[in-house]
Design an enzyme around this catalytic site. Structure first.
Site, mmCIF file in Angstrom:
data_model
loop_
_atom_site.group_PDB
_atom_site.id
_atom_site.type_symbol
_atom_site.label_atom_id
_atom_site.label_comp_id
_atom_site.label_asym_id
_atom_site.label_seq_id
_atom_site.Cartn_x
_atom_site.Cartn_y
_atom_site.Cartn_z
ATOM 1 N N ASP A 128 90.590 88.563 0.811
ATOM 2 C CA ASP A 128 89.929 88.246 2.094
ATOM 3 C C ASP A 128 88.729 87.274 1.864
ATOM 4 O O ASP A 128 88.275 87.157 0.998
ATOM 5 C CB ASP A 128 89.713 89.459 2.894
HETATM 6 C C1 BGC Z 1 89.469 87.954 8.157
HETATM 7 C C2 BGC Z 1 90.912 87.659 7.755
HETATM 8 C C3 BGC Z 1 91.037 86.078 8.239
HETATM 9 C C4 BGC Z 1 90.231 85.529 7.268
HETATM 10 C C5 BGC Z 1 90.388 83.858 7.396
HETATM 11 C C6 BGC Z 1 88.466 86.963 7.281
HETATM 12 O O1 BGC Z 1 87.235 87.394 7.841
HETATM 13 O O2 BGC Z 1 89.311 89.307 7.696
HETATM 14 O O3 BGC Z 1 91.548 88.550 8.521
HETATM 15 O O4 BGC Z 1 92.414 86.118 7.884
HETATM 16 O O5 BGC Z 1 89.005 85.668 7.516
HETATM 17 O O6 BGC Z 1 90.018 83.692 8.733
#
Ligand code: BGC
Length: 759
Positions: free
Chosen positions: A295
């Site tokens: 993530d």
């Molecule tokens: C979120 C993810 C997301 C990623 C990219 C993160 O902060 O937890 O779910 O896909 O950002 O945007």
């Protein structure tokens, strides 16, 4: 974390200005490469790669112009693309833009194409209901179609990969990210996870309209303690396996190309450094062949967790644990080479990760044509595809939950549906003319939003004839303490035959980093509802939100309530269809609605206790609160229709079940009301005595049935031993002989019941 989490997206026009076109030509793969299997092709490319180029493939950066997390400032990104130091970018969309960046990647020594990833959570150009709303449809075909359309639109705009579906089970509505998932139940959640993966990936990677899916957040992120985003997770192995892992397993079985790990630690080990989750379960036991992306910054965040000292240790922990790609923490790009040279990370680990990533690039067809998804004509065609809007409206209708629909005193009919002949309707509330708030979090802003998104006002205006007069008063803001607008709103209500109130939470009140300790209808909205109800006019309240909200006074006093969630581009038209009976509501709640925050977590499939409370009058010295009902305000699976469905007693084909047999459980469902309508018939099972304590009931099947008024149909569920299995004390998945109960009904609470014995 910073305010940029609100991912209001800017248009491709702005994006274009930031990058100058580069005129380079891509050289297709030599002929001898075309006949090889993908694994052979991957090996051939891998052999040509330097260590730095390999690590580059494991590195992902955000584009420079918008973000869904804290971007690391870097004026040199484009050069790094040209040097092959990046495998993927996120938040880069639009044909022009992706082409420009891909052209830069084609200047690199090996011309390995970039992957463009994006959060296509509930639509791209056409915004569909938020995932929790869609889950209320319990209609996996509709949900699959929504993902299919989202993928088609996004793939036409140069995107290869969506960071969806989010398949985290969520039992805590304070957690803002409940809006992104399918609710509290692992059975429903698993079916929806599979539907979304299949929808995104279409006929398979390599097709021009297929996006790679990414099931997230692996794992147990939805159980963040206290519903506070990014918080720790402390969970038994049984709960992990029975409740939180099944939707991931379903996504993997459905062919999900990628998974994303998560911000949380699980029982003390951060997910990004969690070998048990990533290597043992996912890549080992489940034989997952895709790759795992971290993530946003989660590899580096292991430092803040106190799990590692610095990015060097973070890279070591993450790559050892099986995280293949580093989203934005730069731990890999800055440390892996040193770790390999020092012998702390074996080249084989790097190769394994790179192979997984390259394989997907080959499967997408990017080595054959890196510009395959960069077609202006296709982008234009998907930009205004009326068929997509039609589908959106249908799915929005299927997502609206009718929570209450009483008779008015002295009247025979229920308040809803409304007649189209009503003379004067007052539309009151902060959402009536709202535009963006119809879409919800994780949605894109486009220049023509104000024309394209159908507000509640416009939807109702489109529906009623010229004989109906519409009045409007805002009454109050979404989250404000001012009562200034009340008098005007009440005066407007007094002039009408019926009042429709459009209330709820703003689109940035649920979503990532949007946990709330107070989930009551915000501001003075419920006071406004009281005021309007006091006028004596018939009142319908509609609530737009991304999570279950608390609105007890409204639920107890207002005759008709629709939970409209955040419905997407066609919200207003879908709402009008339901209000005026052109669509008979059929949705069912995928998550329990609490009475107060103090009742959270509340979910239907809880374990049996030694002192169960059996009713509100039997809750003392029982597992209950002395000051609160034992029941949620609205239970899992609940949702009304304009018609009534009657359930007969359950007939069983046998009263005993042997391992290789099945039992058939049949009910007759009759439409006894005045409208044609669709019911979701739900099957729950309870294991009465187990070697470990079992839940009071678990959803094990459901069927959607459309019945004309007066029509009856027999609905049969087949129960085999698989529906009776659970994880025993040794975590073996098995069924134990003994007595079981079966419940069938239209929600988790109002059910018919019978029982059988497993021999
Ligand atoms: C979120 C993810 C997301 C990623 C990219 C993160 O902060 O937890 O779910 O896909 O950002 O945007």
């Amino acid at each position: 974390m910073q305010a940029l989490y609100n991912i209001a997206k800017i248009s491709a026009m702005i994006i274009k200005k930031l990058f100058l076109p580069v005129s380079l030509f891509f050289l297709p793969l030599p002929a001898f490469m075309q006949t090889k299997t993908i694994d052979q092709k991957v090996d051939s490319v891998l052999k040509l790669m330097t260590l730095d180029e390999k690590i580059g493939q494991m590195n992902q950066y955000n584009g420079d112009w918008e973000s869904t997390g804290p971007i690391t400032k870097d004026g040199d990104k484009q050069n790094q693309v040209r040097k092959g130091m990046l495998g993927s970018m996120l938040n880069v969309t639009g044909v022009d833009h992706t082409r420009t960046l891909q052209e830069m990647a084609m200047q690199s020594r090996l011309k390995i194409p970039l992957l463009f990833g994006q959060d296509i959570i509930h639509g791209y150009r056409t915004i569909f209901p938020v995932p929790l709303a869609e889950a209320s449809s319990w209609d996996t075909a509709a949900i699959r179609l929504s993902a299919r359309i989202a993928a088609t639109e996004a793939a036409a705009a140069g995107v290869h990969w969506t960071f969806a579906p989010m398949v985290d089970i969520a039992r805590d509505p304070r957690w803002g990210r409940v809006m992104e998932g399918a609710g509290e139940d692992p059975f429903l959640g698993s079916l929806i996870a599979a539907a979304r993966v299949k929808g995104f990936q279409g006929k398979g990677l390599g097709n021009i309209d297929a996006l790679m899916a990414c099931a997230k957040h692996f794992a147990a992120y939805g159980a963040a303690i206290g519903g506070r985003d990014y918080n720790s997770v402390d969970m038994s192995e049984r709960t992990l396996w029975e409740i939180y892992l099944p939707p991931f397993k379903a996504a993997v079985d459905a062919g999900a190309a990628t998974l994303m790990n998560s911000f949380n630690d699980l029982n003390g080990i951060p997910a990004s450094g969690n070998k048990y989750l990533q290597r043992d379960i996912l890549k080992g036991k489940w034989n997952f062949k895709g790759f795992i992306v971290s993530d946003w910054g989660s590899i580096g965040e292991m430092i803040q967790h106190g799990f590692v000292k610095d990015n060097y240790e973070a890279a070591l922990a993450a790559v050892t644990a099986g995280s293949d790609m580093d989203m934005e923490s730069r731990s890999y790009i800055n440390n892996l080479s040193k770790l390999v040279k020092e012998g702390k990370v074996k080249m084989q680990l790097i190769d394994e990760a790179v192979k997984r990533i390259l394989r997907k690039k080959f499967e997408l067809g990017l080595f054959n044509d890196p510009f395959k998804f960069c077609n202006k004509e296709r982008e234009q065609q998907q930009w205004n595809n009326p068929e997509n809007l039609k589908a959106e409206k249908i799915i929005a209708e299927k997502s609206i939950v009718l929570l209450k629909n009483d008779h008015l005193p002295g009247q025979q009919n229920h308040l809803l549906p409304l007649s189209k002949q009503i003379k004067t309707i007052a539309l009151i509330g902060p959402f009536v003319k709202g535009i963006r708030d119809n879409l919800g979090f994780w949605s894109y802003s486009w220049p023509d939003d104000s024309v394209r998104i159908v507000s509640v006002w416009r939807g109702i205006e489109n529906k009623v004839g010229s004989n109906t007069k519409l009045l409007y008063a805002k009454g109050c803001e979404i989250d404000d303490s001012s009562l200034v607008g009340f008098a005007e709103a009440m005066e407007t209500a007094r002039q009408a035959d019926v009042v429709i109130m459009s209330m709820g939470e703003a689109s940035d009140m649920s979503g990532e980093a949007k946990s709330r300790s107070n989930i009551h209808l915000p501001g003075v909205q419920e006071e406004l509802i009281r005021g309007i109800q006091a006028t004596g006019k018939p009142v319908i309240v509609m609530i737009s939100a991304g999570r279950p909200l608390i609105f007890n006074w409204t639920a107890d006093n207002v005759p008709a309530i629709l939970y409209t969630w955040w419905l997407g581009t066609e919200a207003g038209d879908a709402i009008a269809d339901v209000l005026f009976g052109d669509y008979n509501p059929s949705a069912k709640l995928p998550i329990s609605f609490p009475r107060t925050e103090g009742q959270i977590p509340i979910y239907y499939n809880h374990y049996k206790t030694g002192r169960p409370a059996t009713s509100d009058s039997d809750r003392f010295y029982r597992s209950a609160y002395i000051d609160l009902s034992i029941y949620p305000k609205f239970p899992f699976g609940y949702g009304l229709s304009y018609t009534n469905f009657n359930y007969s007693d359950i007939q069983l084909s046998h009263s005993t079940l042997h391992a290789n047999e099945v039992i058939r459980a049949t009910v007759t469902v009759s439409n006894t009301g005045n409208f044609d309508g669709e019911e979701t018939v739900q099957l729950y099972i309870q294991d009465l005595v187990g070697s470990v304590v079992r839940p009071v009931k678990e959803l094990k099947g459901f069927q959607k049935v459309f019945l004309k008024k007066g029509e009856s149909r027999q609905i049969t569920f087949t129960i085999g031993i698989d529906k009776l299995k659970f994880y025993n004390a040794g975590l073996k998945y098995l069924a134990e002989p003994g007595d079981f109960k079966i419940y069938i009904g239209g929600n988790s609470r109002d059910v018919k019941e019978t029982g059988f014995t497993l021999k």
